[in-house]
Design a protein around this motif. Sequence first.
Motif, PDB file in Angstrom:
ATOM      1  N   UNK A 324      28.362  35.743  36.160  1.00  0.00           N
ATOM      2  CA  UNK A 324      29.338  36.171  35.150  1.00  0.00           C
ATOM      3  C   UNK A 324      30.758  36.302  35.675  1.00  0.00           C
ATOM      4  N   UNK A 325      30.927  36.366  36.988  1.00  0.00           N
ATOM      5  CA  UNK A 325      32.262  36.604  37.533  1.00  0.00           C
ATOM      6  C   UNK A 325      33.094  35.323  37.569  1.00  0.00           C
ATOM      7  N   UNK A 326      34.389  35.495  37.389  1.00  0.00           N
ATOM      8  CA  UNK A 326      35.343  34.383  37.449  1.00  0.00           C
ATOM      9  C   UNK A 326      36.500  34.795  38.364  1.00  0.00           C
ATOM     10  N   UNK A 327      36.241  34.903  39.666  1.00  0.00           N
ATOM     11  CA  UNK A 327      37.257  35.426  40.580  1.00  0.00           C
ATOM     12  C   UNK A 327      38.472  34.518  40.710  1.00  0.00           C
ATOM     13  N   UNK A 328      39.619  35.127  41.003  1.00  0.00           N
ATOM     14  CA  UNK A 328      40.848  34.383  41.216  1.00  0.00           C
ATOM     15  C   UNK A 328      41.413  34.770  42.593  1.00  0.00           C
ATOM     16  N   UNK A 329      42.214  33.894  43.141  1.00  0.00           N
ATOM     17  CA  UNK A 329      42.793  34.164  44.449  1.00  0.00           C
ATOM     18  C   UNK A 329      43.695  35.384  44.389  1.00  0.00           C
ATOM     19  N   UNK A 330      43.622  36.186  45.421  1.00  0.00           N
ATOM     20  CA  UNK A 330      44.446  37.401  45.491  1.00  0.00           C
ATOM     21  C   UNK A 330      45.623  37.247  46.423  1.00  0.00           C
TER      22      UNK A 330
END
Length: 331
Positions: A324-330
């Motif tokens: 479910x996660x849609x991580x983005x660059x930090x």
Amino acid sequence: MFTKKSLSLFILSGGLVLAGCSANGSVSEDEEQGTTTQEETSQVENASKTEEVAQGEELSKGEELSNILTSTNWQGTEVYDEEGNDLTEENSNFIGLAKYDQETNRYEFFDKATGETRGDEGIFFITNDGEKRILISQSMGYQAVVDITEITNEIFTYKRMGVDKDGNEVEVYVEHVPYTEAELEFTNAGPELTSETGEIVKDIPGVRILADTLWNGTIVLDKDGNDVTEYNSNFISIAKFDAETSKYEFFDVTSGESRGDFGYFDVINDNKIRTHVSIGENKYGAALEITELNDERFTYKRMGKDADGNDIEIFVEHEPYEGEFNPTFGF
């Protein structure tokens, strides 16, 4: 995921080439009549690779710069600050000879006066956007990420932190020119890459395969196929890769939050090594042998732990992430 259509769009452009260092390179030239020089040979090979890729997809800026960087050896000539003040003497550790190899992404630095190795060798690459050169020194245990300011056939300059005449930390520019006075040879050969646990696709750049989806670490096996995931859970995460900027970041599989492990990556040596340098909380560099790489599974080999805490060889498997996660660059 790569489809049959995408297979036709991407053609492997030869070894994509892996960091801010302390010495710099050089190319030798045989002046005897009738002998093809190293520089001429490299330029012909690189031109051929460029032609080959042009039939499918254009070279990235980083690939173009890598072709130039590896077409000759380099000699460090001058270090100066933003105002142009000469700080070469204060930063003499950045002045040397450097050899870079296109196929294996190996580098080695040599003493400018003697031509002898400085004992600094490892892996290098240039990010696909052409912004940074990455070094992972496998002999001296450091990593370096420097900003490229210029690479042409006549000059190579990068920016990094150095010292001024009073010993204070200051941003400096390290300039190099092609070196053709003598031959440079690598002291050591690269590692043998013979492990394979599944299909390794080689007609698509590995960076594209990794960047095409999020990857989920699923299981860690020892060389006998025993499940040792419990003792190597630090290698299980969600991994995000970007082919355009060469960025990567690892995220927690249960929370989707960043693990503070991020930086720059490449897939080199005919899709047999994934290398990355972390600029996050724990700064380190890694060059890991790929044993499987396709649109269904990505596996690399490295050292890990067994149930008793002993060092063992392990294989870390990944599959496309479907959570479910849609991580983005930090960063």
